[in-house]
Design an enzyme around this catalytic site. Structure first.
Site, PDB file in Angstrom:
ATOM      1  N   ARG A 170     -19.391 -12.707 -42.652  1.00 22.26           N
ATOM      2  CA  ARG A 170     -20.225 -13.895 -42.781  1.00 22.26           C
ATOM      3  C   ARG A 170     -21.682 -13.488 -42.687  1.00 22.26           C
ATOM      4  O   ARG A 170     -22.024 -12.441 -42.137  1.00 22.26           O
ATOM      5  CB  ARG A 170     -19.923 -14.877 -41.643  1.00 22.26           C
ATOM      6  N   LEU A 221     -19.614 -17.885 -47.829  1.00 23.88           N
ATOM      7  CA  LEU A 221     -18.594 -18.526 -48.663  1.00 23.88           C
ATOM      8  C   LEU A 221     -18.711 -20.042 -48.646  1.00 23.88           C
ATOM      9  O   LEU A 221     -17.956 -20.748 -49.308  1.00 23.88           O
ATOM     10  CB  LEU A 221     -17.188 -18.102 -48.200  1.00 23.88           C
ATOM     11  N   HIS A 259      -2.383 -16.944 -31.470  1.00 23.57           N
ATOM     12  CA  HIS A 259      -2.712 -15.547 -31.229  1.00 23.57           C
ATOM     13  C   HIS A 259      -1.441 -14.755 -30.962  1.00 23.57           C
ATOM     14  O   HIS A 259      -0.338 -15.318 -30.931  1.00 23.57           O
ATOM     15  CB  HIS A 259      -3.698 -15.453 -30.048  1.00 23.57           C
ATOM     16  N   ILE A 307       0.274 -13.626 -28.565  1.00 19.97           N
ATOM     17  CA  ILE A 307       1.293 -14.065 -27.599  1.00 19.97           C
ATOM     18  C   ILE A 307       2.131 -15.215 -28.160  1.00 19.97           C
ATOM     19  O   ILE A 307       3.343 -15.312 -27.906  1.00 19.97           O
ATOM     20  CB  ILE A 307       0.625 -14.449 -26.253  1.00 19.97           C
ATOM     21  N   ASN A 308       1.488 -16.092 -28.963  1.00 14.00           N
ATOM     22  CA  ASN A 308       2.210 -17.209 -29.566  1.00 14.00           C
ATOM     23  C   ASN A 308       3.224 -16.701 -30.599  1.00 14.00           C
ATOM     24  O   ASN A 308       4.364 -17.166 -30.662  1.00 14.00           O
ATOM     25  CB  ASN A 308       1.246 -18.163 -30.247  1.00 14.00           C
ATOM     26  N   TYR A 309       2.802 -15.742 -31.395  1.00 12.36           N
ATOM     27  CA  TYR A 309       3.672 -15.232 -32.452  1.00 12.36           C
ATOM     28  C   TYR A 309       4.827 -14.452 -31.830  1.00 12.36           C
ATOM     29  O   TYR A 309       5.968 -14.534 -32.265  1.00 12.36           O
ATOM     30  CB  TYR A 309       2.874 -14.352 -33.411  1.00 12.36           C
ATOM     31  N   ASP A 348       0.137  -8.684 -33.232  1.00  9.55           N
ATOM     32  CA  ASP A 348      -1.118  -8.394 -33.940  1.00  9.55           C
ATOM     33  C   ASP A 348      -1.034  -7.082 -34.710  1.00  9.55           C
ATOM     34  O   ASP A 348      -1.394  -7.001 -35.887  1.00  9.55           O
ATOM     35  CB  ASP A 348      -2.270  -8.250 -32.926  1.00  9.55           C
TER      36      ASP A 348
END
Ligand SMILES: C[C@H](CCC[C@@H](C)[C@H]1CC[C@H]2[C@@H]3[C@H](O)C[C@@H]4C[C@H](O)CC[C@]4(C)[C@H]3C[C@H](O)[C@]12C)C(=O)SCCNC(=O)CCNC(=O)[C@H](O)C(C)(C)COP(=O)(O)OP(=O)(O)OC[C@H]1O[C@@H](n2cnc3c(N)ncnc32)[C@H](O)[C@@H]1OP(=O)(O)O
Length: 382
Positions: A36, A57, A122, A124-126, A152
């Protein structure tokens, strides 16, 4: 190097996509990270060998610039929530129409479909959604995520890099690009296939933390030494277990059988008592060169200097005197040659990349003055 000549546009994301980009860069691909504008510091600590273009963008001109970069590249690696690229008019259908050879890698937590597809998350969720987190943790403790390694990196960035290489190989035969839907839930689960496919062996029949490989077995655990460090023990097979007992100076006849689950707590107490009698260096001298499967638990800044790792050059020192792991695996004829110079600053290569990708100087100047792109110089190191 194996990926020499491959051109990658990596859209700046958090940990997983940068790791994927670094792998591709280490093995020879040219990775251009699209950052960015108006940011001072890159969030990417895995930027080895990459170049940086700073692009807004939120401006239609910025989208047009990115489109031109993508359709002239081999790989687009995007780390955003499902639908973001489509909103920009840069979805795979759009770009593959312009460049049918494009490999469009989409690295997300939950994949491009399903009720969670647009949900933030994040590692831990996956990991939790993959099923694996339920197996991680010591007995009578709650599940814990091993850093952000599994979803990750192992199931995310690395699995996505595998997908990209597979698609490149296939394209060399078909001439066609394709879309890679890399879901970290599925990547983590896939990395953990053994856990699913070994249940019939009875490896995971007991509660969390009471099985052989999840800290339940005393011969597969870590132990504190007298100097507050630790040793890792992985003496699973009887012939290796015998060498562990020998190295600890214990009398096998006075111990319960290795696989007597009910005696594991007592066996663990015995091992803990004995390991606490010597320093880590003393235990290393006892067990080095044996098949007892006992190794020192090395902190990051000691792993590089361990004789075995030093002999192989398993860790490298870059131009900023920063130590990190060398790329793996080692290919005999075309090994990775990681870039050791400093990481790019955001927007450092905007002008040179746009020129290379066919933007004329006047157009580049107009984009710069309109703030659509940014070009920043690296600060001299004092
Ligand atoms: C456990 C890990 C997370 C580890 C993170 C750490 C690496 C970092 C955490 C804190 C950082 C440090 C801290 O910030 C302080 C320092 C700051 C300094 O600047 C740098 C050094 C720091 C020390 C810094 C260092 C590190 O960065 C930290 C320690 C993970 O689990 S990561 C995995 C996350 N999940 C995924 O990647 C799955 C896929 N992605 C998503 O689901 C979403 O992207 C996510 C991650 C949920 C974020 O959602 P968000 O709403 O924020 O974004 P999106 O919906 O994806 O949409 C992106 C929007 O951005 C627009 N956009 C993109 N590029 C541009 C551009 N060039 N110009 C303008 N706009 C752009 C895009 O159009 C989207 O806009 P819309 O929302 O309008 O569509």
């Amino acid at each position: 190097m194996a990926l020499a000549g491959v051109r990658v546009i990596e859209l700046a994301g958090l940990a997983p996509a940068p790791f994927c980009g670094m792998i591709l860069s280490d093995f020879g691909a040219r990775v251009i990270r699209v950052d960015r504008t108006k940011v001072t510091m890159a969030m990417d600590s895995l930027a080895r060998g990459k170049q940086s273009v700073a692009l807004n963008l939120k401006s239609p001109q910025g989208v047009a610039v990115l489109k031109k970069l993508c359709i002239q590249s081999d790989i687009v690696l995007e780390p955003y929530r499902k639908g973001v690229m489509e909103k920009l008019g840069l979805g795979p259908e759009e770009l593959l129409k312009e460049n049918p050879r494009l490999i469009y890698a989409r690295l997300t937590g939950y994949g491009q479909s399903g009720s969670y597809a647009k949900t933030a998350g994040h590692d831990i969720n996956y990991l939790a959604m993959s099923g694996l987190l339920s197996m991680l943790g010591r007995s009578s403790e709650k599940p814990y995520a091993p850093l952000n390694l599994v979803a990750d990196f192992a199931g995310g960035g690395l699995m996505c890099a595998l997908g990209i290489v597979l698609a490149l190989l296939e394209r060399s035969k078909s001439g066609q690009g394709q879309i890679i839907d890399a879901s970290m839930v599925e990547g983590a689960a896939y990395v953990g296939s053994f856990m699913w496919k070994s249940r019939s062996l009875g490896l995971w029949n007991r509660p969390r933390g009471e099985n052989m490989l999840d800290s339940g077995a005393p011969f597969y655990d870590t132990y504190q030494t007298s100097d507050g460090k630790h040793m890792a023990v992985g003496a699973i097979e009887p012939q290796f277990y015998d060498q562990l007992i020998q190295g600890l100076g214990l009398d096998a006849a006075s111990l319960p059988p290795q696989m007597s689950f009910s005696d594991w707590p007592e066996l663990r107490r015995t091992f803990a008592r004995v390991f606490a009698e010597k320093t880590q260096a003393e235990w290393s001298r006892i067990f080095d060169g044996t098949d007892a499967c006992v190794t020192p638990v090395l902190p990051l800044d000691e792993a590089r200097s361990h004789p075995h790792n030093r002999e192989r050059g398993s860790f490298l020192m870059d131009a900023q005197d920063e130590v990190s792991p060398r790329p793996a695996p080692v290919l005999s004829r075309t090994p990775a040659r990681p870039c050791l110079s400093r990481d790019p600053v955001v927007g450092e290569h905007t002008r040179s990349v746009l020129e290379e990708y066919g933007f004329d100087p006047a157009h580049i100047e107009q984009l710069l003055s309109a703030g659509v792109v940014e070009c920043n110089k690296a600060k001299a190191r004092l």
